[in-house]
Write a protein that holds these residues in place. Structure first.
Motif, PDB file in Angstrom:
ATOM      1  N   ILE A  18      45.518  -6.313 -23.003  1.00  0.00           N
ATOM      2  CA  ILE A  18      45.661  -7.508 -23.833  1.00  0.00           C
ATOM      3  C   ILE A  18      45.160  -8.739 -23.092  1.00  0.00           C
ATOM      4  O   ILE A  18      44.457  -9.571 -23.664  1.00  0.00           O
ATOM      5  N   ARG A  19      45.481  -8.857 -21.807  1.00  0.00           N
ATOM      6  CA  ARG A  19      45.002 -10.009 -21.028  1.00  0.00           C
ATOM      7  C   ARG A  19      43.480 -10.043 -21.001  1.00  0.00           C
ATOM      8  O   ARG A  19      42.870 -11.097 -21.147  1.00  0.00           O
ATOM      9  N   GLY A  20      42.851  -8.881 -20.834  1.00  0.00           N
ATOM     10  CA  GLY A  20      41.399  -8.826 -20.785  1.00  0.00           C
ATOM     11  C   GLY A  20      40.758  -9.296 -22.082  1.00  0.00           C
ATOM     12  O   GLY A  20      39.797 -10.060 -22.072  1.00  0.00           O
ATOM     13  N   ILE A  21      41.310  -8.859 -23.198  1.00  0.00           N
ATOM     14  CA  ILE A  21      40.761  -9.269 -24.499  1.00  0.00           C
ATOM     15  C   ILE A  21      41.069 -10.733 -24.772  1.00  0.00           C
ATOM     16  O   ILE A  21      40.209 -11.488 -25.234  1.00  0.00           O
ATOM     17  N   ARG A  64      26.389 -13.618 -24.175  1.00  0.00           N
ATOM     18  CA  ARG A  64      26.242 -12.453 -23.279  1.00  0.00           C
ATOM     19  C   ARG A  64      27.557 -11.696 -23.159  1.00  0.00           C
ATOM     20  O   ARG A  64      27.586 -10.460 -23.196  1.00  0.00           O
ATOM     21  N   HIS A  65      28.653 -12.434 -22.990  1.00  0.00           N
ATOM     22  CA  HIS A  65      29.963 -11.782 -22.866  1.00  0.00           C
ATOM     23  C   HIS A  65      30.346 -11.070 -24.157  1.00  0.00           C
ATOM     24  O   HIS A  65      30.844  -9.934 -24.119  1.00  0.00           O
ATOM     25  N   LEU A  66      30.118 -11.714 -25.278  1.00  0.00           N
ATOM     26  CA  LEU A  66      30.457 -11.099 -26.562  1.00  0.00           C
ATOM     27  C   LEU A  66      29.576  -9.878 -26.835  1.00  0.00           C
ATOM     28  O   LEU A  66      30.042  -8.876 -27.391  1.00  0.00           O
ATOM     29  N   GLU A  67      28.321  -9.949 -26.422  1.00  0.00           N
ATOM     30  CA  GLU A  67      27.427  -8.797 -26.567  1.00  0.00           C
ATOM     31  C   GLU A  67      27.895  -7.655 -25.658  1.00  0.00           C
ATOM     32  O   GLU A  67      27.952  -6.499 -26.070  1.00  0.00           O
TER      33      GLU A  67
END
Length: 125
Positions: A18-21, A64-67
């Motif tokens: 959860i923290r990562g997302i 870039r992160h979302l991709e």
């Protein structure tokens, strides 16, 4: 699902998943980019114009992160000048509803939160 089961789900792996997302979607720009792409495929310049205040560098990093996370797809066309378009993936589209719910919650509760902050700060003075 009981409250206990919900708490166990959140704490399941020490909260790491959860923290990562939340680190990704809770950053300053990701939700705005996702909400903007909900309207359909867009070129970089159009995205930049529709996301208020985002710099070119931050938009590039956010995309870039979302991709990388599989939430946004990037399509590059071999044209002169080069054309690149971004769109939500199927998984990215599933995030729109929860993001809108969170935004609605924030808007609905913001006046009370502001008041609570003022009250708290006044107690410290």
């Amino acid at each position: 699902m009981s409250d206990y089961e919900k708490a166990c789900l959140i704490r399941g792996d020490g909260g790491r998943a959860i923290r990562g997302i939340l680190d990704r979607i809770g950053d300053k720009w990701s939700v705005l980019v996702i909400a903007t792409l909900d309207g359909g495929r867009m070129r970089f310049g159009d995205l930049k114009r529709h996301v208020p205040g985002v710099s070119q560098r931050m938009l590039t990093l956010t995309l870039r992160h979302l991709e990388r996370d599989g939430l946004v797809a990037r399509t590059s066309y071999p044209e002169v000048p080069p054309r690149v378009e971004y769109e939500l993936t199927d998984m990215g589209r599933t995030l729109v509803g929860p993001a809108v719910s969170l935004a609605e919650w924030a808007i609905r509760h913001n006046p009370l939160i502001d008041q609570q902050r003022r009250d708290y700060d006044a107690r410290l003075d």
